[in-house]
Design a protein around this motif. Structure first.
Motif, PDB file in Angstrom:
ATOM      1  N   PHE A 123       0.837  -1.207   0.000  1.00  0.00           N
ATOM      2  CA  PHE A 123       0.000   0.000   0.000  1.00  0.00           C
ATOM      3  C   PHE A 123       0.867   1.250   0.000  1.00  0.00           C
ATOM      4  O   PHE A 123       1.886   1.333   0.672  1.00  0.00           O
ATOM      5  N   GLY A 124       0.442   2.245  -0.812  1.00  0.00           N
ATOM      6  CA  GLY A 124       1.147   3.521  -0.873  1.00  0.00           C
ATOM      7  C   GLY A 124       0.493   4.549   0.016  1.00  0.00           C
ATOM      8  O   GLY A 124      -0.464   4.260   0.761  1.00  0.00           O
ATOM      9  N   SER A 125       0.984   5.782  -0.076  1.00  0.00           N
ATOM     10  CA  SER A 125       0.519   6.845   0.825  1.00  0.00           C
ATOM     11  C   SER A 125      -0.363   7.880   0.148  1.00  0.00           C
ATOM     12  O   SER A 125      -0.788   8.835   0.813  1.00  0.00           O
ATOM     13  N   LEU A 126      -0.665   7.733  -1.135  1.00  0.00           N
ATOM     14  CA  LEU A 126      -1.479   8.725  -1.820  1.00  0.00           C
ATOM     15  C   LEU A 126      -2.866   8.783  -1.189  1.00  0.00           C
ATOM     16  O   LEU A 126      -3.589   7.784  -1.141  1.00  0.00           O
ATOM     17  N   GLY A 127      -3.230   9.957  -0.662  1.00  0.00           N
ATOM     18  CA  GLY A 127      -4.495  10.123   0.033  1.00  0.00           C
ATOM     19  C   GLY A 127      -4.434   9.780   1.512  1.00  0.00           C
ATOM     20  O   GLY A 127      -5.409   9.997   2.239  1.00  0.00           O
ATOM     21  N   TYR A 128      -3.299   9.251   1.955  1.00  0.00           N
ATOM     22  CA  TYR A 128      -3.136   8.863   3.361  1.00  0.00           C
ATOM     23  C   TYR A 128      -1.955   9.609   3.990  1.00  0.00           C
ATOM     24  O   TYR A 128      -1.390   9.158   4.999  1.00  0.00           O
ATOM     25  N   GLU A 129      -1.585  10.719   3.427  1.00  0.00           N
ATOM     26  CA  GLU A 129      -0.367  11.405   3.858  1.00  0.00           C
ATOM     27  C   GLU A 129      -0.394  11.758   5.337  1.00  0.00           C
ATOM     28  O   GLU A 129       0.605  11.542   6.055  1.00  0.00           O
ATOM     29  N   ASP A 130      -1.485  12.297   5.827  1.00  0.00           N
ATOM     30  CA  ASP A 130      -1.529  12.760   7.217  1.00  0.00           C
ATOM     31  C   ASP A 130      -1.383  11.616   8.212  1.00  0.00           C
ATOM     32  O   ASP A 130      -0.566  11.682   9.139  1.00  0.00           O
ATOM     33  N   ILE A 131      -2.158  10.564   8.028  1.00  0.00           N
ATOM     34  CA  ILE A 131      -2.106   9.468   8.997  1.00  0.00           C
ATOM     35  C   ILE A 131      -0.784   8.722   8.893  1.00  0.00           C
ATOM     36  O   ILE A 131      -0.241   8.245   9.898  1.00  0.00           O
ATOM     37  N   ASP A 132      -0.235   8.641   7.690  1.00  0.00           N
ATOM     38  CA  ASP A 132       1.054   7.976   7.559  1.00  0.00           C
ATOM     39  C   ASP A 132       2.150   8.777   8.243  1.00  0.00           C
ATOM     40  O   ASP A 132       2.966   8.227   8.992  1.00  0.00           O
ATOM     41  N   ALA A 133       2.173  10.074   8.011  1.00  0.00           N
ATOM     42  CA  ALA A 133       3.194  10.913   8.646  1.00  0.00           C
ATOM     43  C   ALA A 133       3.087  10.865  10.168  1.00  0.00           C
ATOM     44  O   ALA A 133       4.106  10.756  10.870  1.00  0.00           O
ATOM     45  N   TYR A 162       4.514  18.655  -8.042  1.00  0.00           N
ATOM     46  CA  TYR A 162       4.745  19.438  -6.822  1.00  0.00           C
ATOM     47  C   TYR A 162       3.615  19.237  -5.821  1.00  0.00           C
ATOM     48  O   TYR A 162       3.852  18.976  -4.635  1.00  0.00           O
ATOM     49  N   GLU A 163       2.373  19.352  -6.286  1.00  0.00           N
ATOM     50  CA  GLU A 163       1.236  19.263  -5.367  1.00  0.00           C
ATOM     51  C   GLU A 163       1.171  17.893  -4.705  1.00  0.00           C
ATOM     52  O   GLU A 163       0.914  17.788  -3.499  1.00  0.00           O
ATOM     53  N   ARG A 164       1.434  16.847  -5.480  1.00  0.00           N
ATOM     54  CA  ARG A 164       1.352  15.491  -4.921  1.00  0.00           C
ATOM     55  C   ARG A 164       2.441  15.271  -3.874  1.00  0.00           C
ATOM     56  O   ARG A 164       2.177  14.743  -2.780  1.00  0.00           O
ATOM     57  N   PHE A 165       3.667  15.676  -4.169  1.00  0.00           N
ATOM     58  CA  PHE A 165       4.741  15.470  -3.209  1.00  0.00           C
ATOM     59  C   PHE A 165       4.708  16.481  -2.061  1.00  0.00           C
ATOM     60  O   PHE A 165       5.162  16.181  -0.956  1.00  0.00           O
ATOM     61  N   ASN A 166       4.159  17.643  -2.300  1.00  0.00           N
ATOM     62  CA  ASN A 166       4.052  18.633  -1.235  1.00  0.00           C
ATOM     63  C   ASN A 166       3.048  18.195  -0.173  1.00  0.00           C
ATOM     64  O   ASN A 166       3.179  18.570   1.001  1.00  0.00           O
ATOM     65  N   ASN A 167       2.069  17.398  -0.543  1.00  0.00           N
ATOM     66  CA  ASN A 167       1.112  16.903   0.460  1.00  0.00           C
ATOM     67  C   ASN A 167       1.833  16.158   1.577  1.00  0.00           C
ATOM     68  O   ASN A 167       1.519  16.331   2.762  1.00  0.00           O
ATOM     69  N   MET A 168       2.816  15.344   1.206  1.00  0.00           N
ATOM     70  CA  MET A 168       3.559  14.624   2.243  1.00  0.00           C
ATOM     71  C   MET A 168       4.512  15.556   2.971  1.00  0.00           C
ATOM     72  O   MET A 168       4.711  15.432   4.196  1.00  0.00           O
ATOM     73  N   SER A 169       5.093  16.513   2.277  1.00  0.00           N
ATOM     74  CA  SER A 169       5.968  17.483   2.945  1.00  0.00           C
ATOM     75  C   SER A 169       5.217  18.205   4.052  1.00  0.00           C
ATOM     76  O   SER A 169       5.708  18.339   5.185  1.00  0.00           O
ATOM     77  N   GLN A 170       4.001  18.666   3.750  1.00  0.00           N
ATOM     78  CA  GLN A 170       3.184  19.364   4.737  1.00  0.00           C
ATOM     79  C   GLN A 170       2.805  18.437   5.891  1.00  0.00           C
ATOM     80  O   GLN A 170       2.820  18.844   7.064  1.00  0.00           O
ATOM     81  N   ALA A 171       2.493  17.188   5.555  1.00  0.00           N
ATOM     82  CA  ALA A 171       2.099  16.233   6.593  1.00  0.00           C
ATOM     83  C   ALA A 171       3.256  15.931   7.530  1.00  0.00           C
ATOM     84  O   ALA A 171       3.074  15.836   8.757  1.00  0.00           O
ATOM     85  N   LEU A 172       4.453  15.790   6.999  1.00  0.00           N
ATOM     86  CA  LEU A 172       5.624  15.546   7.843  1.00  0.00           C
ATOM     87  C   LEU A 172       5.888  16.722   8.767  1.00  0.00           C
ATOM     88  O   LEU A 172       6.152  16.544   9.958  1.00  0.00           O
ATOM     89  N   ASN A 173       5.800  17.922   8.222  1.00  0.00           N
ATOM     90  CA  ASN A 173       6.027  19.110   9.050  1.00  0.00           C
ATOM     91  C   ASN A 173       4.989  19.248  10.150  1.00  0.00           C
ATOM     92  O   ASN A 173       5.295  19.716  11.254  1.00  0.00           O
TER      93      ASN A 173
END
Length: 432
Positions: A123-133, A162-173
């Protein structure tokens, strides 16, 4: 407050999102993928962490222990959607492994993909960025390698990627935990142009292959600047070619990633692996080992522990070397000159031979110091060979003072790396 100013201020947090204080110099460590692939478990990780310590690699800067793909269970937690580890591989849980790694004074990293699945079909993280981070942070994760497989077509322009990868950047921060963010989108859509503010590093090409120069149609591009299919099975010297124009985009906290190191995995000769390590260091790529560090040959250990080459990579100036010229040879291949500046008026240059024959060539110091100008380049320089040991057994022996030119012999597929210091400065240091 003016509406335009309000709008500007509203996007500033996103623009400055990468201020995590990490990767001030290129990150160093070890990753499971190149040698073990999906054949990993908690013992693999802990043993590698212990080997970093026992081999003294941690003292040289190799401090990240990274779990790549295939750590995941078959599905997420059905009630929360949180990521779950494969209990047959990690019976004590990922957090317990992270705790063991931390207890050794090292840092721990994990892997996912900005897609519905990872490249290994987990399973990947697309759409699950917040809970994964949030889950990664709760496990004590210090590093995320974030891949690009099964991205549902959400690529094709820098803005979309950018938008797709930035979602995880924001979630990590948002977790409040400093987590180094290593983007792995293979150079798709030119991440060197859009990832500087959202990631600590970004891959510039398709996956590396443990070979010096073999062409493969699965890595079809001749340049990454307008590459429509980064692919994989990319030979080492081809990735060096890909990196040549991109050094201008590297800097403190954000680096071009040429992929993990293959040194010790058996596909190249000693001289080819010296080229591999040298050039990754000069262009300021992360130095992530990919071999079995619990079982290394003396040659492998010699290469990856050259502290003079590592110091070039970790120089606090953060300036990547540039290719000054590349000259085709009649017998095939080419010879290349690369040069870069370090702190305190130190300079580094490398002569790389990709041809099938040994080469001897006169190197103009005006070429080496092209960026510093003719007056500076006309001076006298004390030059050291970073792949020779001095009388005390330290890497980097002085080979003499040179003005105007220097004759360099380079074996086939080898690279010579030199440090240059203005002779007047070198003399002052010797007197001190």
């Amino acid at each position: 407050m003016a509406p335009k100013l309000v709008a500007l201020l509203s996007v500033l947090p996103a623009a400055l999102a990468l201020n995590n204080g990490l990767a001030i110099t290129p990150q160093m460590g070890w990753n499971t993928w190149n040698h073990f692939g999906c054949g990993i478990d908690q013992d693999t990780i802990v043993s590698a962490a212990q080997a970093l310590i026992s081999n003294g690699l941690d003292k040289l800067g190799y401090n990240y222990v990274l779990v790549d793909d295939c750590w995941q269970a078959d599905a997420r937690d059905p009630s929360t959607g949180a990521p779950v580890e494969d209990k047959s591989k990690f019976p004590n849980g990922i957090k317990a492994v992270a705790d063991q790694v931390h207890s050794l004074g090292l840092k721990f990293g994990i892997y996912s993909s900005a897609g519905t699945y990872t490249c290994g079909g987990k399973f990947g993280s697309l759409g699950y960025e917040d809970i994964d981070a949030q889950t990664y942070a709760s496990w004590g994760v210090d590093y995320l390698k974030y891949d690009n497989c099964y991205n549902e077509g959400r690529a094709g322009t820098p803005q979309i990627s950018y938008e797709r990868f930035n979602n995880m950047s924001q979630a990590l921060n948002a977790t409040g935990r400093p987590i180094l963010y290593s983007m792995c989108n293979w150079g798709e859509d030119g991440p060197w142009n859009f990832a500087v503010n959202i990631a600590n590093s970004w891959r510039i090409s398709g996956d590396i292959y443990d070979n010096f120069d073999r062409y493969d149609d699965r890595c079809p591009c001749t340049s990454m600047l307008d590459c429509k299919l980064p692919g994989f099975i990319c030979a080492m010297s081809r990735i060096i070619d890909f990196s040549a124009p991109l050094g201008q985009k590297a800097g403190k906290g954000h680096w071009n990633d040429l992929d993990m190191l293959e040194i010790g995995n058996g596909g190249m000769t000693y001289d080819e692996y010296v080229t591999h390590f040298s050039m990754w260091a000069l262009v300021k790529s992360p130095l992530i080992l990919g071999n079995d560090i619990t079982n290394m040959s003396n040659e492998t250990k010699e290469i990856i522990t050259n502290d003079a080459i590592i110091a070039v990579n970790q120089d606090s100036g953060g300036s990547a070397a540039s290719r000054i010229w590349k000259r085709a040879l009649p017998e095939g291949g080419d010879i290349q000159l690369w040069a870069g500046s370090l702190v305190n008026y130190h300079f580094v240059f490398a002569v790389m031979n990709t041809s099938p024959k040994n080469q001897t060539i006169d190197i103009s110091l005006l070429d080496v110091f092209n960026d510093q100008g003719k007056v500076f380049g006309s001076g006298t320089f004390t030059i050291s060979d970073l792949w020779q040991k001095d009388s005390s057994g330290n890497w980097g022996t002085t080979v003499g003072n040179f003005q105007g030119k220097m004759t360099v012999s380079v074996k086939t597929h080898a690279t010579r790396v030199f440090m240059a210091v203005p002779a007047s400065m070198a003399a002052v240091r010797q007197e001190l």
